[in-house]
Every structure is written in structure tokens, then in C-alpha cells.
Design a protein around this motif. Sequence first.
Motif, short mmCIF file in Angstrom:
data_model
loop_
_atom_site.label_atom_id
_atom_site.label_comp_id
_atom_site.label_asym_id
_atom_site.label_seq_id
_atom_site.Cartn_x
_atom_site.Cartn_y
_atom_site.Cartn_z
N MET B 55 42.75 43.20 32.86
CA MET B 55 41.70 42.32 33.36
C MET B 55 40.80 41.64 32.37
N VAL B 56 40.28 42.42 31.17
CA VAL B 56 39.55 41.85 30.40
C VAL B 56 40.16 40.57 29.68
N ALA B 57 41.62 40.70 29.12
CA ALA B 57 42.01 39.56 28.66
C ALA B 57 42.54 38.47 29.53
N GLU B 58 42.60 38.79 30.92
CA GLU B 58 43.03 37.73 31.70
C GLU B 58 41.39 37.10 32.19
N THR B 59 40.56 37.74 32.24
CA THR B 59 39.27 37.01 32.64
C THR B 59 38.44 36.40 31.69
N PHE B 86 32.84 32.67 25.27
CA PHE B 86 32.47 33.48 26.40
C PHE B 86 31.97 32.51 27.54
N VAL B 87 31.10 31.50 27.34
CA VAL B 87 30.54 30.78 28.44
C VAL B 87 31.56 30.11 29.16
N ALA B 88 32.55 29.27 28.20
CA ALA B 88 33.59 28.72 28.86
C ALA B 88 34.39 29.53 29.84
N ASP B 89 34.72 30.90 29.40
CA ASP B 89 35.37 31.65 30.23
C ASP B 89 34.67 32.16 31.39
N MET B 90 33.50 32.40 31.35
CA MET B 90 32.72 32.85 32.28
C MET B 90 32.40 32.02 33.55
N VAL B 91 32.28 30.59 32.90
CA VAL B 91 32.28 29.29 34.18
C VAL B 91 33.51 29.52 35.11
N VAL B 92 34.54 29.72 34.50
CA VAL B 92 35.94 29.66 35.19
C VAL B 92 35.80 31.18 36.07
N ALA B 93 35.59 32.13 35.33
CA ALA B 93 35.60 33.44 36.13
C ALA B 93 34.75 33.33 37.39
N ILE B 94 33.39 32.85 36.81
CA ILE B 94 32.27 32.79 38.19
C ILE B 94 32.99 31.89 39.27
N GLY B 121 25.70 36.27 35.52
CA GLY B 121 26.65 35.45 36.31
C GLY B 121 25.98 34.13 36.95
N ARG B 122 24.89 34.65 37.69
CA ARG B 122 24.07 33.75 38.42
C ARG B 122 23.36 32.42 37.62
N LYS B 123 23.15 33.03 36.40
CA LYS B 123 22.54 31.87 35.25
C LYS B 123 23.53 31.14 34.51
N ILE B 124 24.65 32.09 33.99
CA ILE B 124 25.54 31.30 33.14
C ILE B 124 26.27 30.27 34.22
N LYS B 125 26.36 30.38 35.34
CA LYS B 125 26.88 29.30 36.18
C LYS B 125 26.18 27.89 35.96
N ASN B 126 25.00 28.04 35.47
CA ASN B 126 24.46 26.62 35.40
C ASN B 126 24.85 25.96 34.03
N LEU B 127 25.10 26.80 33.14
CA LEU B 127 25.50 26.05 31.86
C LEU B 127 26.88 25.44 31.92
N ASP B 128 26.88 24.19 31.07
CA ASP B 128 27.89 23.58 31.19
C ASP B 128 28.58 23.69 29.60
#
Lengths: 362, 414
Positions: B55-59, B86-94, B121-128
Motif C-alpha cells: 500500500m505505501v509504495a503504491e499510494t 509527496f505533494v504530487a503523490d498525495m494529489v493523485v491519492a486524494i 488531505g483536505r488542504k494538500i488537495k488545493n496545492l498544484d
Amino acid sequence: MKIKLTALAVAGALMAPAAMAQEMTIVSWGGAYSKSQLKAYHEPYSEKTGVTIINDDSSNEAVAKLRAMNEAGNITWDVVDVVASDAIRLCDEGLAMEIDADTQLAPAPDGTSASEDFGDMLVSECFIPQIVYSTTFGYRTDLVGDTPPDDICDVFDTTAYPGKRSLEKRPINNMEWALLCDGVAKEDVYDVLATPEGQDQALAKLDTIKDDVIWWSAGADTPQLLADGEVIMGSTYNGRLFSVIEEQKQPVAMLWDAQVFDLDGWIIPAGLSEERKQRALDYIYFATDTQRLADQAKYISYGPARASSAPLVGKHADLGIDMAPHMPTDPNNAKNTFLYNYEFWADYRDDINAKFQAWLAK
Amino acid sequence: MLAADGTPLKKSLARALRLQKMRALALIAPLLIFVLVSFIIPIGSMLFRSVENGMVAETLPLTVAELKNWDAESNELPDEAVYAAFVADMVVAIANKEHTRLGTRLNYEKTGMSSLFRKSGRKIKNLDPATDAPFKDKVIDIDKKFGDVETWAVIKTHSVKITNGYFLNAVDMQRTPEGALAQPEDKRILIRLFQRTLIMSLIITGSCILLGYPVAWLLANLQARTANILMILVLLPFWTSLLVRTSAWKVMLQQQGVINDVLVWIGLVADDARLVMINNQFGTIVAMTHILLPFMILPMYSVMQTINPSYLRAAKSMGATNWTAFWRVYFPLSVPGIGAGSILVFILSIGYYITPEIVGGTKGVFISNRIAYHISSSLNWGLAAALGSILLAVVLILYWAYDKIVGIDNVKLG
């Protein structure tokens, strides 16, 4: 004969999808609680729409089962009744559908939007609140002497109230009560409990009564233990105590002090087919409107989650007694209450449970 | 040597036998497929879950790749590249709603990860990821836990696709950046439960032998009519629901229960000193011995039935006392039945779950109760799978030891 059988089989195969379309599986807790839902929601809904409702009493394992269904790619449930903390987990795992309260739930009769009517009860995007229940103590009126307990800390006082007590076999609620009775102020409880020292403090307080505790894991345990006189007081859900006191007429009374409020409600599993999703949403719209939520309180002593339902709560359907004074939210009962902290326990559940179980096994 | 049609005999025999073998295989195919589908594959996948950790490596694929260059023991925060990944990964994950699942997974290892991922997650979503660089300060601003070396160390430690973490947890240890370490003392419970499960299962097996042997002997040696009635009494519990039998023990053993009431009534026990016989180990042993007794009696009985009574008469005619005849002649012949019954009862009891849960209190619960907790409540299926695998391995080792000591050929069901 053979032709007839084949014809029947073909007819059956053709009819199957049509029959399926008129069925939905609703998962709940069983017992008196499911019965109250049957009377208040399922029966009127079936009458109105012709949809057959199948009950499945699997709510206490709903999260695990939904996860397994999701992995298997075959979700057989349409609407599931879960406690709020499970709804949050299901939402986190992507197993429950997000709901927009204002467009997908009924407004109050006076036009107040659903999100305002439910207010703080909407603890997760996926959760549709239904009732407020509380975990509180009941005691045997004939076994506690002349001064019945009226304070949560009487549970920890084995000199004034000798005898066994029953507590749930998990840290949630017990740790909070222990800290409250160990001199921690109500607003500081979770800050203290977040530290290892605070957890030790709570366990040390519980240690003082450990030998006098029978630990329960099913909601029916404490009512049975109280009825048999195995324990002099014990914690359980307020609706269970109501039925021991009012329906079975046992010599039991409610403590109510420091009762812990919790919410129970519906979720719709993620990944349903469009048709089933629409039906589930239609059911939810119907079953969580103001009148329906108030109707449920005729059968069980749990408070409706909508503000607009409270004035409509009437008498018990069979016993004919006024239900309002038996609601956990009644001002007389809710003098000192505690709200289950979902966020805290989502984080600390694994850690504190391991410590709690290790402490129990010692 | 050639067959009548000129092919070598060996070949034509093989062909004829192959046909037979195929037919035999076709006959057992339904069962084979059933066992494969419903037994081997689920157990295999369960065993695999105990080490699987994608899970960690895939997300967070980019983050995990960047973290490879970071030394978790350096006590310094990872650099900007990790935060950007991390931000790039999180945007996709969110977008896929996977970040909260990851939070749940990591919360098993470090308390607080669940809400960290849900809230941030709620805040990172807004980062580009393309335009908002640099990210390091922004991410730490969103939640100061991202400015904590430990958060990144946990992500790095658990980013391997095949992990020993669950097995370490299952034996009260943990996977850390510094390697495998023991759990803090106040969280150690599983080893204790494994030991308790084994010891109590042995006690239950022992008491089943003691109680079951005379009954089996009676069954095998009474007249057919009386034996049949006795047999029905042995089988009767089988036809009663397990839950009913367990709850009946509750009614019998509790402090206000039948046994205590009788003892108080005849004056053996004072009213204020009623015996505590349930919600402890004693309750579990009594209830489980009762429930598992038929599994001991039936194999013993079928073995004893085959013992020829004339052996005993022969021993006595040569001057053996009753005891010697029993101990030197009858008992050794009945040992295969004891062996079969013991294996059945022991293996059933170490996996028992519902009876200990109801009557075991805190000291009488088994490791299986903990497995059930991790399957249905904490949802830590990896840990549950590791515990289950260990239990399976223990059973296989004990079976092997039994084979070495007693010999598995010496086990008979009749």
C-alpha cells in the motif's frame, strides 16, 4: 413434464431480474433495535413503494464484511446501519458513498435544510445520522443500600458499593470515566489520555476495581448480569436498560451521570449499480425524514438525530408511557454528558487497545 | 518385449494405465477443484497477506523513490525533493480517495497517522504540484507532524512491498528504522496469549482423556441396548447449538447460578463467599471440555470396539490381576484411539474462539480471540494473518512431533 419444467425455468430466469429490482438488503443490529426500524421505516416504505426489504443482522461486523465484499467485487448490501466511528472508517477506506445532505436528504417540515437540521451530527461525509444513544450505567435498586449511586465515580467506590460491576471489554469510555474520577477535568480528558502517562493514570484507576469487574463484549450481557444479580451496576446502551426497567420490570435504575453520547446511522456502500444506488437513496430520503425519525422513538428509547424530530416524540407503542423522559437527550438525564471523541479514537484506538488488552491479561 | 500390435509392451501398458489414471482423476476432479477453490486458495491468500505490504509504495510511489536517498537515522528532515514528490503523490491519492486508507494502514505503526492523512488531505488537495513549489514549508505549515523526522521514518520503514512487520508485531516486536525491536512492555500480550492457548488446550485435552476414557470403555463393553442409549447421550450435545451449550454453562457456573445456589443451600459455601467459577480460566476449561468431549469419546470407542475381549481373559487366565490385565494388555491396545482423539481435541481447541469469548473473562481468552479482534474490529488483517500463520505453523510442528514420538501410523479412527 419436461417441457413444463423448462418453461418454468425460462419463466423463472426472465422474472428473476424483475423480482430482484424490488428487493433491497438492509443491514442492522438485530433485536429490539431492528424491530423498531422495521416498524418505523421498513413497513411504511414497503407499503409505499412495494420494495421488499431483507434484514441482515450483521452490523457489528459491517466494516470487515464490507471490506471483504469490496475485495471480492460483489457488494450484496444496499443500506447499512453503523455507529458513527465505523462510518468514518468506511469513508476513510472508500467503502461508503459520500452523501450531500442538502440535496439527498429531506428538509425539515418548516423548510430548514437537512444539514442544518442534523447540525453537528453529520460527523462524516458518508454518514446519515439516525439516532443518538448513550452508554451509561444501570444499577440494582435492591443491592446498593439506602443511598443509590448518583455519581459516575460511585462505580469506582467499592467501599460504599461493594459488589461486582460490569464494564465493556474495550478502552473506549472506560478510560474517560477513569480519568474523570481520578480528578481530571472534563475538558482535559482527551489531552491527558493522549499522553502515555495519562493512559497509565487511567489504567491505574481501573486497577483499583479490576478484581470487581466482569467485562462484557455484547450489549445484552449487562442486562442479563443485572437481571440475575451477578453485578450491582454495569454499563451498557441506554435502550437496553430501558427494556430491562420498563419492559421486563426488573429492579434496575439508570445512573445517567457522565453518560457518553454516540451516534448511529446509515451509510450506503460505495460501488453499487446505478439502479440500486437510486433505490438506496430513495429509501434513505424516506427513512430519515423528520416524522420517520420521531416514529422510531415509539419503539425504542433512543433520541432522534434531527432537531425537528424531538417535539414529535410521543408515547411508547405498546407500553403507552411517555418516551421523552427516557431519551438520553432529555434535559433531566443530560445534566452531565460526554461526547464520544471520534477523531481521538480513530488515532488512538490501536495503540490504547493494545495497552488495555495487555493490562487486562496481566 | 512387444505387444500384439507391435508397440513395446511398456508403452502400451502405460497408455492403458494413463486412461485409467485420467478416469480416476476425472472422478476426483469435483472434490479436488472444490478443495482447491474453497480451501487451498483462501489459506494461501491469507498466508500471503501476512507479508504483503504494497500500500505505501503504491499510494506514494514518487515519495518512496525519493526517500531512498534519505537517511532515517540522520535526524534531519528530508529535502525539498521528497516534499515535492509527496505533494504530487498525495494529489493523485486524494483524487482516488486512497490517502485515508494509507493513513489507517500507517496508524497501526504510529498513533496519529490516521487523522494526519485525513486532515491534511483536505488542504494538500488545493496545492498544484506544477506551480506551487517549493513545498517543504507549505506542507509543514499544513500539519507540523510533517516536520517531524519520525513521520518520514515510519513511511520509509513501511514502504517495502514484502514486509516482516506483521510477523514481528505478532511476536510482540516492531519494525523500526533501527531494525527489529521489542514492543514496549505495556503493549506485550500476544506471546502470553500464545502460551496460554497452548497450555489451556493441553489441559482441556487432558481432562477430555480422563473423562472420556471410562465412558468410551463403557460404550464398548456394555450390552448393545444400554450402549446405544449411552451413545445417544454422548451424541446429544452435538445436536444442540454451541451457543446454547456455552450459555447454559453461564447459567450453571455464575455466582448467582445453579451450582452456587445449591452449594449455598446445602450449607457448603457461605452466601457472601460464593465460588467464582466463570469469567476465568476455570470456566473456559469446563465449558470447552464439555463441548469437545464427544470428539474424544468417539475415536476411543471405535478403537476399543476392535479390541478382542479374549485377550483380557487370556491375560487373566495366566495369573494377571485385573489391573495388570488392563494396564499391560488393554490400555496399550487402546492408545491409537487416545492419540486420534487427542489430536482432534487439541487442534480444535487451539482455534476455539466463541466459547472463550463468552465464558473466559480476561484470563481465559485465547489467541484466536485476538485474531478475531484484528479481523473484525481493528481491520489489521495483515497482523491477523501473521497470527494465523504462526498458529498454523505451531499445529504443524506439534503434529510432526507427535509423529516422531508416537507415530502417526499409530492413530486410528476405528
